[in-house]
Scaffold this active site. Structure first.
Site, PDB file in Angstrom:
ATOM      1  N   ARG A  32       0.824  -1.215   0.000  1.00 39.95           N
ATOM      2  CA  ARG A  32       0.000   0.000   0.000  1.00 39.95           C
ATOM      3  C   ARG A  32       0.860   1.267   0.000  1.00 39.95           C
ATOM      4  NH1 ARG A  32      -3.830  -0.909   4.944  1.00 39.95           N
ATOM      5  NH2 ARG A  32      -1.854  -1.734   5.740  1.00 39.95           N
ATOM      6  N   ASN A  50      -6.230  -2.989   2.243  1.00 34.40           N
ATOM      7  CA  ASN A  50      -6.109  -4.450   2.246  1.00 34.40           C
ATOM      8  C   ASN A  50      -7.506  -5.054   2.246  1.00 34.40           C
ATOM      9  OD1 ASN A  50      -3.326  -4.629   2.316  1.00 34.40           O
ATOM     10  ND2 ASN A  50      -3.212  -4.750   4.551  1.00 34.40           N
TER      11      ASN A  50
END
Length: 804
Positions: A32, A50
């Site tokens: 990320r 996620n």
């Protein structure tokens, strides 16, 4: 988790939006933060989180910018990431004006991949060694590029509340790093420092603390230098450590652990330190220094170079198992004490690794003088992986820490299948579409704790992978715990497939090499329950993934005492001589006969004559054991495969020229005729020649080399005839005997010179640690032709194979 924003300048027009669902190893590896920075570079707005499937990003930008953004995801992912797919879906433009990381999303299904535990990175090591850094000498330093993963994850998505770090609230400094997109620790879930993170401490064998975080490692190093035995809590379990140069300390560890002969693994500070006592090739150095950090089997250097190491580390073995440090704690310990340590597993004999502080104190306080502990929980144990380089490729002996639970790719989708694995060196396997998830090493299923670990591992894998088995595959052997588990723990409507041991070995190699056509499989190992009720282990099969026909095997030998003959190779040597000479072998003038108690020899002769507790075996492993004892190398073993390994070691002595000759070996038709079997590989004529050589005092090194060549020659001749007769030119090699360098290299060379294509293992062990993969693949292949596949106890697949 609060959203983290990145402001970007969006074009006023020509804007499109996409939803990206990214699968693979994309959690816990800085993915990320990677997308966050990538969005800034390409002027992309949106958000990322996620999910149970992996990572989902909703992005907006110009068509050209989005194209470059998506291309960069697969072209330059983070170091530890593995992108298996990016699914792009067009969505409405919302006019987002920034990019943000938002809270993870849970779902009813999970498909993300979890990274294995990896070694500490160089950036963290530099900080740890810098007196000006706030993490100076902190043994739990980590970032998004390194540190614990699989062993601390309780559930997914991989966020701190789902890990063993949930009890450690980040201090303001760590939280600031975690929230800063420009920081290397941006969203690093195990992020910690000496103020807020786990701590190490030193105790005596009674659990009394004698040093806290500031001095524990320094004092532990001094204790090691004084010859003390230290229990060390690491990443996936405990090690027992001693100074590798201290003979007395190594012997004391052997006595206390009841491990008289089995080689100990070593941990050295650096590759240059290893090169002082072992030969290290370029490929081996890459394995040693890679982020997986397995134990690598290396050839010992000459005796002068070994003077600084205890000769008791790997007696009667030409190799040393060596690894480099992979946690910050290991680096600090090696800096504080001896530069080369014995690092062997911390457990009770036969049980899995201890992972809990109190359990470790209970399990081996009688072994360790001191305990170097910490207060970060280990959720799932993971033994060190063991590899070697053979024929230029990495070969697994044990696949565990650093590699599991990454999947083995499959060439086609399979249903949810559970492969229960073997009874020894067990791993289990779960399949999901085109992926096969092989567990970390579980061990020999011979006691309650290991069996409990087996069940816990299965439950954990089912949870984190969201797999409920639809088919269960198990070994044909009725006595294996894994077989009993398959029969006792699944509902009646779930099909169960009994897969013959050596068929599973062969198919595991086929799966690795994406083979789905008939092959000739040479499978050499120690023990496998055969379809005729005998113990197999020296086999040539013609196999597909669905079925096999046994075409050749080693001549059956009696196995007096059954499993007792595994532990006492002298019994197999007596059986070998009895087969070659009858009871008259007792009158031979052989050192072996003189070494044995005449009453014991007479007793096993009676067992064989009366066929009492004397199963028949075609095992190549047992044959190697027998010759080892016959040559006076090893009559009783204290660890698995010891006699055969020492026979190989004698044959690879550096100061003895290789002997390419072989003894007599006959190929003959079975009598009486056997189902499908065309050839019996009979080495008994060669055994008579070995006896003559022993009487003539031919060096054992030469006899060992010739014996190994005899095995290779016999199997090559049989395989050559079978491939020609059945028009199959692909040969797979599997089974634990192929960990033997003499046999592996000679067999590869002979088959290739014979014009055959040879396929071997490089992703899973050739031994029983890879068998669960083959079981699952066999069951998956069978299920395709059985839409009403609901019958229990499907019989082993042994039938005529068509390859027209």
């Amino acid at each position: 988790m609060p959203a983290t924003f990145l402001r970007t300048q969006m074009p006023d027009s020509d804007c499109i939006a996409s939803q990206l669902d990214i699968s693979g190893v994309v959690q816990g590896v800085g993915f990320r933060p990677f997308l966050f920075a990538l969005a800034a570079r390409h002027k992309i707005s949106g958000e990322v989180s996620n999910t149970a499937f992996g990572v989902r990003a909703r992005v907006e930008g110009s068509p050209a910018s989005l194209t470059r953004f998506v291309e960069a995801i697969t072209a330059h992912p983070p170091m530890l990431a593995r992108v298996d797919g990016v699914q792009t879906t067009s969505v409405p433009v919302t006019g987002a004006s920034g990019f943000k990381i938002i809270a993870s999303r849970t779902g009813s299904s999970r498909a993300t991949l979890i990274s294995p535990d990896v070694c500490v990175c160089n950036d963290c090591l530099k900080e740890m060694e810098n007196p000006e850094d706030r993490r100076f000498r902190y043994p739990f330093i980590n970032c998004t590029n390194c540190g614990p993963r699989f062993t601390i994850i309780e559930d997914i998505p991989y966020d701190r509340p789902q890990t063993a770090m949930k009890q450690f609230a980040m201090c303001p400094d760590c939280q600031a790093e975690y929230d800063n997109p420009a920081d290397r620790r941006f969203h690093a879930q195990p992020n910690a420092c000496p103020v807020c993170g786990p701590q190490v401490f030193l105790t005596d064998s009674k659990g009394q603390t004698i040093a806290g975080p500031d001095t524990a490692i320094h004092q532990a190093g001094r204790l090691l230098a004084r010859g003390k035995i230290l229990a060390v809590k690491g990443l996936g379990g405990f090690h027992l450590a001693v100074d590798a140069g201290d003979d007395a300390a190594v012997l004391r560890l052997r006595r206390r652990k009841h491990r008289p002969h089995k080689p100990f693994a070593l941990m050295a500070r650096s590759g240059s330190a290893v090169s002082a006592f072992a030969d290290v090739s370029k490929e081996e150095l890459q394995l040693l220094t890679g982020f997986n950090r397995p134990i690598v089997l290396l050839r010992k250097k000459g005796s002068d170079a070994q003077m600084e190491l205890s000769r008791k580390i790997a007696p009667l073995n030409p190799c040393l198992g060596v690894m480099l440090p992979y946690t910050p704690l290991h680096y600090l310990l090696l800096d504080a004490g001896p530069k080369v340590l014995v690092m062997t597993s911390g457990n009770r004999p036969g049980e899995p690794l201890s992972i809990d502080n109190q359990d470790a104190l209970d399990a081996f306080s009688h072994i360790a003088d001191y305990f170097l502990l910490h207060n970060r929980d280990i959720y799932f144990r993971a033994d060190d992986s063991i590899v070697r380089v053979q024929a230029g490729q990495t070969r697994f002996i044990r696949r565990s820490r650093g590699y599991a639970p990454l999947p083995i790719p499959l060439s086609e989708d399979l249903p949810f299948v559970l492969g229960c694995g073997a009874g020894m060196k067990n791993t289990l396997c779960l399949t999901r579409k085109n992926q096969a998830f092989l567990s970390q090493h579980i061990g020999d299923l011979e006691n309650r704790k290991t069996c409990d670990f087996y069940v816990q591992t299965l439950d954990h894998f089912k949870t984190i992978l969201d797999i409920t088995p639809e088919i269960v595959a198990h070994d044909l052997h009725p006595g294996y715990m894994s077989t009993r588990f398959a029969k006792d723990h699944f509902a009646e409507q779930i099909p169960r497939v009994a897969v013959q041991h050596h068929h599973a070995h062969a198919v595991s190699c086929m799966v690795e090499n994406d083979l789905d056509e008939p092959v000739v499989a040479i499978v050499l190992d120690g023990t496998g329950y055969g379809t005729d009720g005998h113990i197999w282990g020296g086999e040539i099969l013609v196999a597909t993934r669905k079925s096999f026909v046994r075409k050749a095997h080693l001549r059956y030998l009696p196995m007096p005492g059954g499993d007792q003959a595994v532990l006492a190779p002298w019994r197999m040597a007596a059986a070998l001589l009895y087969t070659a000479f009858g009871r008259n072998f007792l009158d031979l003038d052989l050192p072996f006969i003189h070494d044995m108690d005449p009453c014991h020899l007479d007793f096993v002769c009676q067992m064989m004559e009366k066929k009492v507790n004397t199963p028949q075996t075609s095992s190549c492993g047992r044959l190697c054991d027998a010759v080892s004892s016959l040559l006076g190398i090893r009559h009783k073993i204290s660890y698995d495969s010891q006699a055969a390994m020492e026979l190989e070691a004698v044959g690879t002595t550096k100061d003895f020229a290789p002997d390419p000759a072989s003894y007599a070996c006959e190929l003959r038709s079975p009598d009486p005729a056997a189902d499908g079997v065309e050839w019996i590989i009979d080495v008994i004529p060669g055994i008579r020649e070995i006896v003559a050589d022993i009487c003539a005092r031919v060096p054992v090194q030469q006899i060992s080399q010739r014996f190994h060549q005899t095995l290779v020659h016999g199997f090559f001749q049989a395989a050559h005839r079978i491939t020609a007769a059945h028009r199959v030119d692909k040969v797979v090699l599997s089974g634990g005997v192929f960990n033997n360098d003499l046999i592996f290299n000679a067999m590869m060379g002979s088959l290739k010179q014979g014009g055959l294509s040879v396929y071997t293992h490089s992703r899973v062990p050739p031994g029983d640690g890879g068998i669960a993969l083959g079981q699952a693949a066999v069951a998956g292949a069978l299920s395709k032709d059985l839409p009403d596949f609901i019958k229990n106890n499907v019989q082993p697949a042994q039938e005529a194979v068509s390859w027209d």
